[in-house]
Structure formats: structure tokens, C-alpha cells
Design an enzyme around this catalytic site. Structure first.
Site, PDB file in Angstrom:
ATOM      1  N   VAL A  51      -8.591  -1.462   0.994  1.00 56.23           N
ATOM      2  CA  VAL A  51      -7.434  -2.230   0.560  1.00 56.23           C
ATOM      3  C   VAL A  51      -6.724  -2.746   1.801  1.00 56.23           C
ATOM      4  O   VAL A  51      -5.963  -2.032   2.444  1.00 56.23           O
ATOM      5  CB  VAL A  51      -6.475  -1.360  -0.289  1.00 56.23           C
ATOM      6  N   SER A  52      -6.989  -4.016   2.155  1.00 51.34           N
ATOM      7  CA  SER A  52      -6.457  -4.550   3.408  1.00 51.34           C
ATOM      8  C   SER A  52      -5.481  -5.699   3.205  1.00 51.34           C
ATOM      9  O   SER A  52      -4.819  -6.126   4.135  1.00 51.34           O
ATOM     10  CB  SER A  52      -7.609  -5.024   4.304  1.00 51.34           C
ATOM     11  N   THR A  53      -5.381  -6.233   1.979  1.00 48.60           N
ATOM     12  CA  THR A  53      -4.450  -7.326   1.706  1.00 48.60           C
ATOM     13  C   THR A  53      -3.787  -7.079   0.366  1.00 48.60           C
ATOM     14  O   THR A  53      -4.225  -6.242  -0.420  1.00 48.60           O
ATOM     15  CB  THR A  53      -5.170  -8.688   1.653  1.00 48.60           C
ATOM     16  N   GLN A  77      -6.306  -7.736  -2.453  1.00 47.61           N
ATOM     17  CA  GLN A  77      -7.444  -6.828  -2.603  1.00 47.61           C
ATOM     18  C   GLN A  77      -6.948  -5.425  -2.954  1.00 47.61           C
ATOM     19  O   GLN A  77      -7.153  -4.464  -2.223  1.00 47.61           O
ATOM     20  CB  GLN A  77      -8.258  -6.815  -1.309  1.00 47.61           C
TER      21      GLN A  77
END
Length: 211
Positions: free
Chosen positions: A10-12, A15
Site C-alpha cells: 500500500v504505497s498510494t 492502492q
């Protein structure tokens, strides 16, 4: 008893864990457990160096299935992704992707099938790294442009988010049609055409609006 584990990075904001699980289940996967790393950079941090990535390696057993949205979730670059997939296969773990429903396992003993499988791993890993690097550079350029001019005209607000842009580029790189790509990502065909024509500007537009 074997289990199916979904690994998510989960980077954004787009997402999210819930979104990635919904995608996996929508593709037909019955997920027994989810392991997620939040905020870990896929371009700088190896899977084993992520907190939950280490936990993932400890959990997986022979016969288990590891589900990822795409192969780029498994490493920071081409070599890292290839090494991770091959190590998992040696351990008897089956790796499957949500996008295109690809399967990588070490069960086959036929040399030709092994060669095709290994070539596919290399191609997919290289494509993922190239796309990630291009997107990173385009976003960086867009942010610098926006910071340099307080009154900078950002243009029309993009009708897609970061996750949609990434999937559109991946599907087009894999030879999917514009219509199929639009249907799979929920954007219009015109948007797919614009992204295909100038992917760097598509990423930069997002960066300008998020700067």
C-alpha cells in the site's frame, strides 16, 4: 493444509488494501489471509527488507499460493523480482498474479516448459521495472514544474488515478486492446489513447495535480 495468501503493498491513496483485496477476489481468488506493507517503496526496498515482507517469508509453506496484484510487488528491480520468484518456487510456493492471472511454480520438470517459464519471469520483471522507472521520472518532473511556478497552469484534471494509470500501461505493454484495457480499468477509451500516446505526460499530469 495449504493456504492462499494475498500480499499487498500500500504505497498510494489509490492502492488501498481493501481495493487490492477486492481486485483479487473479483479475479476469482479465495484469499485465506492478507499480508500488507504500508508506505514501503517498491523501487528502493527489497521484499525481505519490508516488515511484513519478512513475515510473509516466514509464513509461506510448500503448497501455499502467494497472490500479488503484479510482479512488481515482489521486489525493487528486475534482479530482485526474478530472485524472489525463483526462491519461492524452490520452496514449493506457487506465485500467481491478479493481472492476467499468470502462474509461476516449480513443479514442472520439462526443460522446455522451464525455459518458457523463466523467460516469462524475466520479461515481466523487466517490464515492471521499466514502467516504474518511467513513471517515477515523469512524476518527479511534474512535481518540480509545479513547485517552480506557484501560478503554473496544471491543465485539465486527469480522469484517472495512479493505480489506473499503472494498470493501463501494464495492459497495453502486454498487447491488450484499447477497448479491453478501458473495460478492465474503468477509464474511457479516449483516456487510454491519451495515455498510450504520451505516458510520460499522463504521469506528469497526475503529479502536477497532486503536488
Amino acid at each position: 493444509m495449504s493456504q492462499t495468501i494475498l500480499y499487498a503493498r500500500v504505497s498510494t491513496a489509490e492502492q488501498t488494501l481493501a481495493h487490492q483485496r477486492k481486485q483479487a477476489e473479483g479475479a476469482g481468488f479465495k484469499v485465506d489471509e492478507v499480508v500488507a506493507d504500508e508506505g514501503a517503496s517498491g523501487l528502493t526496498t527489497a521484499l525481505r527488507d519490508r516488515l511484513q515482507g519478512r513475515r510473509l517469508f516466514d509464513m509461506l509453506r510448500r503448497g501455499d499460493t502467494l497472490v500479488v496484484r503484479w510482479v512488481d510487488r515482489l521486489g525493487r528491480n528486475y534482479g530482485d523480482v526474478c530472485d524472489t520468484i525463483r526462491e519461492l518456487m524452490r520452496r514449493g510456493v506457487i506465485v500467481r498474479t491478479v493481472i492476467n492471472n499468470l502462474t509461476f511454480d516449480g513443479a514442472t520438470s520439462d526443460p522446455m516448459q522451464q525455459a518458457v517459464r523463466d523467460a516469462l519471469i524475466g520479461f515481466m520483471a523487466a517490464t515492471a521495472q521499466a514502467q516504474a522507472e518511467a513513471t517515477k521520472e515523469a512524476q518527479k518532473a511534474g512535481i518540480e514544474h509545479a513547485k517552480g511556478r506557484e501560478d503554473a497552469y496544471r491543465g485539465r484534471k486527469p480522469s484517472y488515478n495512479v493505480a489506473q494509470l499503472e494498470v493501463v500501461q501494464q495492459l497495453l505493454a502486454q498487447g491488450k486492446s484499447v477497448t479491453a484495457t478501458a473495460q478492465a480499468t474503468g477509464v474511457t477509451r479516449q483516456t487510454v489513447y491519451r495515455i498510450a500516446a504520451n505516458p510520460e505526460e499522463a504521469a506528469a499530469a497526475l503529479a502536477r495535480w497532486n503536488a
